[in-house]
Motif scaffolding. Structure first.
Motif, short mmCIF file in Angstrom:
data_model
loop_
_atom_site.label_atom_id
_atom_site.label_comp_id
_atom_site.label_asym_id
_atom_site.label_seq_id
_atom_site.Cartn_x
_atom_site.Cartn_y
_atom_site.Cartn_z
N SER A 152 0.83 -1.20 0.00
CA SER A 152 0.00 0.00 0.00
C SER A 152 0.87 1.26 0.00
N THR A 153 2.02 1.17 0.63
CA THR A 153 3.00 2.25 0.61
C THR A 153 4.35 1.71 1.05
N ASN A 154 5.44 2.36 0.63
CA ASN A 154 6.75 2.01 1.20
C ASN A 154 7.29 3.18 2.03
N ARG A 155 6.39 4.07 2.42
CA ARG A 155 6.74 5.12 3.38
C ARG A 155 6.76 4.51 4.78
N CYS A 156 7.69 4.93 5.59
CA CYS A 156 7.72 4.44 6.97
C CYS A 156 8.26 5.53 7.88
N GLY A 182 6.65 6.06 -2.27
CA GLY A 182 5.34 6.49 -2.71
C GLY A 182 4.24 5.62 -2.14
N SER A 183 3.00 5.92 -2.52
CA SER A 183 1.84 5.18 -2.04
C SER A 183 0.96 4.77 -3.22
N MET A 184 0.37 3.60 -3.14
CA MET A 184 -0.53 3.14 -4.19
C MET A 184 -1.81 3.98 -4.20
N THR A 185 -2.29 4.28 -5.39
CA THR A 185 -3.53 5.05 -5.53
C THR A 185 -4.73 4.12 -5.44
N LEU A 186 -5.88 4.69 -5.10
CA LEU A 186 -7.10 3.91 -5.02
C LEU A 186 -7.52 3.33 -6.38
N PRO A 187 -7.45 4.10 -7.48
CA PRO A 187 -7.81 3.52 -8.77
C PRO A 187 -6.95 2.32 -9.16
N LEU A 188 -5.64 2.38 -8.88
CA LEU A 188 -4.76 1.26 -9.20
C LEU A 188 -5.12 0.05 -8.34
N PHE A 189 -5.37 0.28 -7.07
CA PHE A 189 -5.74 -0.82 -6.19
C PHE A 189 -7.03 -1.49 -6.66
N LYS A 190 -8.01 -0.69 -7.04
CA LYS A 190 -9.28 -1.25 -7.51
C LYS A 190 -9.08 -2.06 -8.78
N TYR A 244 -2.68 -9.34 1.39
CA TYR A 244 -1.93 -8.63 2.44
C TYR A 244 -1.70 -7.21 1.95
N LEU A 245 -1.90 -6.22 2.85
CA LEU A 245 -1.82 -4.81 2.46
C LEU A 245 -0.59 -4.12 3.01
N HIS A 246 0.45 -4.87 3.25
CA HIS A 246 1.70 -4.26 3.70
C HIS A 246 2.87 -4.97 3.02
N LEU A 247 3.97 -4.30 3.01
CA LEU A 247 5.20 -4.92 2.51
C LEU A 247 6.38 -4.19 3.13
N PHE A 248 6.82 -3.09 2.53
CA PHE A 248 7.96 -2.36 3.07
C PHE A 248 7.59 -0.92 3.42
N ASN A 305 -0.85 5.33 4.30
CA ASN A 305 -1.61 5.52 3.06
C ASN A 305 -3.03 5.98 3.46
N LYS A 306 -3.39 7.17 3.05
CA LYS A 306 -4.68 7.75 3.46
C LYS A 306 -5.88 6.93 2.98
N ASN A 307 -5.65 6.06 1.98
CA ASN A 307 -6.74 5.28 1.41
C ASN A 307 -6.83 3.85 1.97
N ILE A 308 -6.07 3.56 3.00
CA ILE A 308 -5.97 2.16 3.46
C ILE A 308 -7.33 1.59 3.85
N CYS A 309 -8.15 2.36 4.51
CA CYS A 309 -9.48 1.84 4.88
C CYS A 309 -10.35 1.62 3.65
N ASN A 310 -10.19 2.48 2.65
CA ASN A 310 -10.92 2.29 1.39
C ASN A 310 -10.47 1.01 0.69
N PHE A 311 -9.15 0.73 0.77
CA PHE A 311 -8.62 -0.51 0.19
C PHE A 311 -9.31 -1.72 0.81
N ILE A 312 -9.34 -1.74 2.16
CA ILE A 312 -9.90 -2.89 2.87
C ILE A 312 -11.39 -3.03 2.56
N GLU A 313 -12.10 -1.91 2.58
CA GLU A 313 -13.54 -1.94 2.31
C GLU A 313 -13.84 -2.47 0.91
#
Length: 345
Positions: free
Chosen positions: A55-59, A78-86, A100-104, A110-118
């Protein structure tokens, strides 16, 4: 494994197994993957059981056991966008069981993480993620529980402020401990069985003496368990890591790793790599912004990697050569991915 432990595992699986294990659609896909693996096919007849999506490699931290903290990640942040995730989910639904929604990176950045899960929940795909707990506020806890997230790992790598903050550089032990306790309390108040929660300690030389006490500290909670995990080796790619790691040398003779027949790893920019060990995007198989997942899954690059593993030439693949966490056999095939996450972690 003695009969007593076997009985406990069977009981645990029976309690935690979910409908995807007995779903004919998913069972058929698992059988296709098993057939492809055991018959040593370079072209898989099934679709990935699991996707690891970054979802992001920011930490916000510089942890001692992570490629981020050790300066191993050179690729852009950077962070994955919602359109790409969809787009990824739309290609995977009714085939992939678990994402799984994590890696590095820290997924809560990622401000869209809850949208990803939903979106996964809406499309009947089970989800899991790991968090360092720094941003797990009461508000975020409420949102995460309501998204339908199925599996959550919360990291706490020490029992004291000193030991924890010496490993998780940049974190505040008191804040994270309080956030974890608050999350568990909120889940209990809502009488929610999900997300199934794991409080995890990554074991290294400097905290291995705390492992037993850590397990005792978090034992007995409802739908929450403690787990002590061996520090990842990252395929021997990080030079500073062995100094703080209990390291078990990889064996020369091994079955071909099952990961290339069961899962794909997608980085925040859409780049697809063979597995989660490829933290710096060394083996790019394709990009989901340019090609479909199915094309990448059985593309030339992936088939060449499978061929090398089948022929015992893992030493020719830098990621695999020194890896001590390869997956031999297909234990992941016989149960759904969420149940396997609970049983094996």
């Amino acid at each position: 494994m003695n009969l007593n432990n076997l009985g406990k595992m069977i009981y645990f699986v029976a309690r935690n197994v979910n409908k995807k294990t007995i779903s004919l659609r998913y069972l058929f896909n698992r059988l296709l993957l098993a057939e492809s693996y055991y018959r040593k096919r370079t072209r898989s007849r099934g679709f990935p059981l699991r996707l690891n999506i970054e979802s992001t490699n920011r930490c916000n931290l510089k942890c001692k056991m992570c490629p981020h903290g050790l300066g191993g990640i050179k690729r852009p942040i950077g962070s994955m966008t919602l359109p790409l995730f969809k787009k990824i989910v739309d290609e995977s639904k009714k085939k992939t069981e678990f994402i799984y929604l994590h890696l590095f990176g820290e997924p809560l950045l990622n401000k869209n993480i809850c949208n990803f899960i939903e979106y996964c929940t809406e499309n009947d795909i089970l989800t899991g993620m790991a968090s360092n707990g720094c941003f797990l506020t009461k508000e975020i806890s409420e949102k995460l529980i309501n998204t339908g997230l199925n599996f959550l790992i919360l990291s706490l790598d020490g029992l004291s402020k000193e030991s924890y903050e010496n490993i998780r550089i940049g974190a505040n032990f008191d804040v994270v401990y309080s956030n974890i306790r608050s999350f568990i309390k909120k889940k209990d108040e809502k009488k929610s069985k999900i997300p199934y929660t794991v409080i995890q300690m990554i074991e290294m030389k400097e905290n291995s003496d705390q492992a037993h006490s850590f397990n005792e500290m978090w034992r007995g909670l409802r739908t929450t368990i403690p787990y002590v995990k061996q520090c990842a080796d990252w395929g021997g790619q990080v030079e500073k890591l062995p100094a703080i790691l209990h390291r078990y040398p990889p064996t020369e003779k091994r079955a071909h790793c099952g990961s290339l027949w069961t899962e794909l790893t997608i980085l925040w920019d859409g780049s697809v790599v063979p597995c989660c060990v490829d933290f710096d995007k060394k083996y790019v198989l394709g990009n989901v912004t340019e090609r479909s997942l199915s094309e990448i899954w059985n593309g030339h690059s992936m088939q060449e990697l499978r061929k090398k593993l089948i022929n015992g030439k893992h030493n020719e693949i830098a990621l695999c050569k020194n890896c001590d966490s390869y997956s031999f056999g297909l234990k992941k095939i016989f149960l759904d991915s969420l149940t396997m996450a609970k049983v094996v972690l």
